[in-house]
Design an enzyme around this catalytic site. Structure first.
Site, PDB file in Angstrom:
ATOM      1  N   THR A  47     -44.604  15.888  -5.032  1.00  0.00           N
ATOM      2  CA  THR A  47     -45.290  16.372  -6.231  1.00  0.00           C
ATOM      3  C   THR A  47     -45.015  15.413  -7.385  1.00  0.00           C
ATOM      4  O   THR A  47     -43.875  14.993  -7.593  1.00  0.00           O
ATOM      5  CB  THR A  47     -44.829  17.787  -6.614  1.00  0.00           C
ATOM      6  OG1 THR A  47     -45.160  18.688  -5.549  1.00  0.00           O
ATOM      7  CG2 THR A  47     -45.520  18.271  -7.881  1.00  0.00           C
TER       8      THR A  47
ATOM      9  N   PHE B 185     -44.900  14.836 -11.358  1.00  0.00           N
ATOM     10  CA  PHE B 185     -44.743  15.541 -12.625  1.00  0.00           C
ATOM     11  C   PHE B 185     -44.912  14.545 -13.776  1.00  0.00           C
ATOM     12  O   PHE B 185     -44.602  13.358 -13.636  1.00  0.00           O
ATOM     13  CB  PHE B 185     -43.356  16.183 -12.735  1.00  0.00           C
ATOM     14  CG  PHE B 185     -43.080  17.258 -11.716  1.00  0.00           C
ATOM     15  CD1 PHE B 185     -43.131  18.597 -12.073  1.00  0.00           C
ATOM     16  CD2 PHE B 185     -42.760  16.929 -10.403  1.00  0.00           C
ATOM     17  CE1 PHE B 185     -42.869  19.595 -11.142  1.00  0.00           C
ATOM     18  CE2 PHE B 185     -42.494  17.915  -9.471  1.00  0.00           C
ATOM     19  CZ  PHE B 185     -42.550  19.252  -9.831  1.00  0.00           C
TER      20      PHE B 185
END
Length: 425
Positions: A295, A297
Site C-alpha cells: 500500500t 501512503f
C-alpha cells in the site's frame, strides 16, 4: 524603528494564523503572481500563499506566456491569476510616538518563528485513519519514527486534524497494489488545501486472528476491511474455512470489535500488531493471496516543502479542461517530449460539472462525464524540464493544481513477510 517603503498595490496583508507567537504580529507579503489567469473561484488565503512560496523557491513558473493583464479565462497553477515575481516578509512598523502609555511595537519576526515543525518525527503528531494496530499506524511510524500517532475514525477527520493544528502531519493511503486506488482520498486531496510532502510504501501482511483458545473449526464468520477480505479470499478457501465474510471499517477495528464483544465464533483479518494490542492469537500468518501486497501512503502537511534535485523526487498534480478529455494527449505529450516518466494517471468525475454536452447541435441528447485528472510524474519541480512541462500543460488546461513535489520512497520493501506453511494448520 526605521520606516519601510510602502508595498506594491497588489500586496496581501494578513495575520499569521493559529501558531502562537510571543506577541501579535502582522506581516505583509509582497508578491505578484502573473500567469495566464484562470480564477477557480477560490480567494487568496494562507494556504494558497504557502503553496505559491514553495513553487517560487524552486522557480516553478520559469516562463511567462502572456502579459499580467491577459488573464481572461486562461489556466493557472493553484487557482491564482498571476505569477510569482517577488517575495518578502516584513513586519509592519507602528507609527513612532513619544507617549510612554502607548503599547510597545510588535516584536520582529525571527527565523525561529518561521521555522517549520520538526521533520524527523521526534515531536510530530501524525494523524491516521483507523485504530491502533491499523496498517496506517505502521505507515505513520515508518514515515515519522517516534512520532505521536493520532487515530481518526474517518479520512476526512485526519485532513481536518492537520488543518486545525491538532496534528502536524497526516499519513493516508492512496493506492494498493492489489485493490487499486483509494478514491475517497483522491477526492479529499482536491477538497482540502493540504500539501503532499512525502510518500511511504508499506508491505501488507495479513493474519487470521481469533480469541485465545479458539480453533478454526469453531469459526462461522470472518470480518475485516472489504479490501482485506478480497485480498485473502483464495487462502481462506484453502484453509477450509466455510465461513461468512463481513466487511467493517478497518482491519484493526475488526480485531478490537471481536475482543471487546468476546466473539468466539468470529475471526478477523488484521496485522500481527493488532493481535498483540487486543490479546488475540494468530491462527494463520501471511494469508494474503499475493505476497506482493503493498500500500502506498502519502504524507500531508499544512506547508509544502522546497523541491530539490539531490535525490529522486515525485510530483503530483491535478488538472481539468473545459473541452473535456480531448486535450489529454496534448497534456501527456508535454511530459513525454521531456522524457519525464508518469507513474500514475487517475481520473475522477468533476463534481461541480459532472455532465457535459458533446455538441450543442445535439440539442442535449448526447452527454458524457466530465473528469478531473490526477497525474504523478518522476521529476522535481526544481528541475527545468518539469517547470517547462507544467508551463506547457497550462496552455491546454483550465485548472491546474500542484498537490506536492516530494521525495520518493526509495527504501527497500521488507522481505520478512514470508507466508507460514498453511498445510500445517
Amino acid at each position: 524603528m526605521r520606516s519601510l517603503s510602502p508595498a506594491p498595490s497588489h500586496s496581501l496583508q494578513f495575520p499569521i494564523p493559529t501558531r502562537p507567537l510571543p506577541s501579535p504580529v502582522v506581516v505583509k507579503c509582497s508578491y505578484g503572481f502573473e500567469s495566464p489567469g484562470f480564477s477557480h473561484g477560490v480567494s487568496s488565503n494562507r494556504t494558497d500563499w504557502q503553496s505559491s512560496c514553495a513553487i517560487l523557491a524552486s522557480k516553478v513558473v520559469s516562463q511567462q506566456h502572456s502579459s499580467p493583464d491577459s488573464n481572461n479565462g486562461a489556466p493557472t497553477v493553484n487557482g491564482h491569476t498571476s505569477a510569482l515575481t517577488d517575495l518578502s516578509l516584513v513586519p509592519i512598523d507602528n507609527i513612532p510616538g513619544s507617549d510612554n502609555n502607548r503599547p510597545l511595537p510588535p516584536k520582529p519576526l525571527t527565523i525561529s518563528d518561521l521555522s517549520p515543525a520538526p521533520m524527523h518525527g521526534s515531536q510530530l503528531r501524525v494523524a491516521y485513519q483507523g485504530v491502533p494496530g491499523a496498517y496506517s499506524e505502521a505507515a505513520a511510524a515508518k514515515a515519522y519514527a517516534n512520532c505521536e500517532a493520532i487515530p481518526c475514525d474517518q479520512f476526512e477527520v485526519a485532513f481536518q486534524a492537520v488543518e486545525l493544528w491538532i496534528a502536524d502531519r497526516a499519513v493516508l493511503p492512496v493506492e494498493n497494489s492489489l485493490g487499486g486506488s483509494i478514491h475517497r482520498n483522491y477526492d479529499l486531496l482536491l477538497r482540502h488545501r493540504l500539501h503532499i510532502v512525502g510518500e511511504v510504501q508499506l508491505p501488507v501482511h495479513h493474519c487470521l486472528l481469533a480469541l485465545p483458545g479458539v480453533r478454526k473449526e469453531y469459526l462461522t464468520r470472518v470480518i475485516s476491511h472489504p479490501q482485506a477480505l478480497a485480498q485473502c479470499e483464495h487462502t481462506l478457501t484453502k484453509l477450509g474455512l466455510n465461513v461468512a465474510r463481513e466487511a467493517v471499517d478497518d482491519t484493526a477495528g475488526a480485531a478490537e470489535f471481536i475482543a471487546t464483544n468476546n466473539l468466539r465464533d468470529t475471526a478477523a483479518i488484521a496485522s500481527a500488531r493488532a493481535a498483540e494490542l487486543y490479546g488475540m492469537q494468530v491462527l494463520a500468518d501471511g494469508i494474503q493471496d499475493d505476497p506482493g501486497n503493498v500500500t502506498r501512503f502519502v504524507m500531508l502537511a499544512r506547508e509544502p516543502i522546497i523541491p530539490r534535485t539531490d535525490r529522486p523526487f515525485k510530483t503530483s498534480i491535478v488538472f481539468a479542461h473545459d473541452k473535456g478529455t480531448s486535450v489529454l494527449f496534448k497534456v501527456l505529450s508535454a511530459f513525454a517530449f521531456r522524457n519525464i516518466s508518469l507513474t500514475k494517471i487517475e481520473s475522477r468525475p468533476h463534481r461541480n460539472r459532472p455532465i457535459r454536452l458533446v455538441d450543442d447541435a445535439n440539442v442535449g441528447t448526447a452527454k458524457h462525464f466530465e473528469y478531473l485528472f490526477y497525474v504523478d510524474f518522476e521529476a522535481s519541480m526544481a528541475e527545468v524540464r518539469a517547470q517547462n512541462a507544467l508551463a506547457e500543460v497550462q496552455e491546454f488546461t483550465s485548472f491546474l493544481r500542484v498537490l506536492g513535489s516530494y521525495p520518493m520512497d526509495m527504501t527497500p520493501l521488507s522481505s520478512s513477510c514470508g507466508r507460514q506453511d498453511l498445510q500445517s494448520l
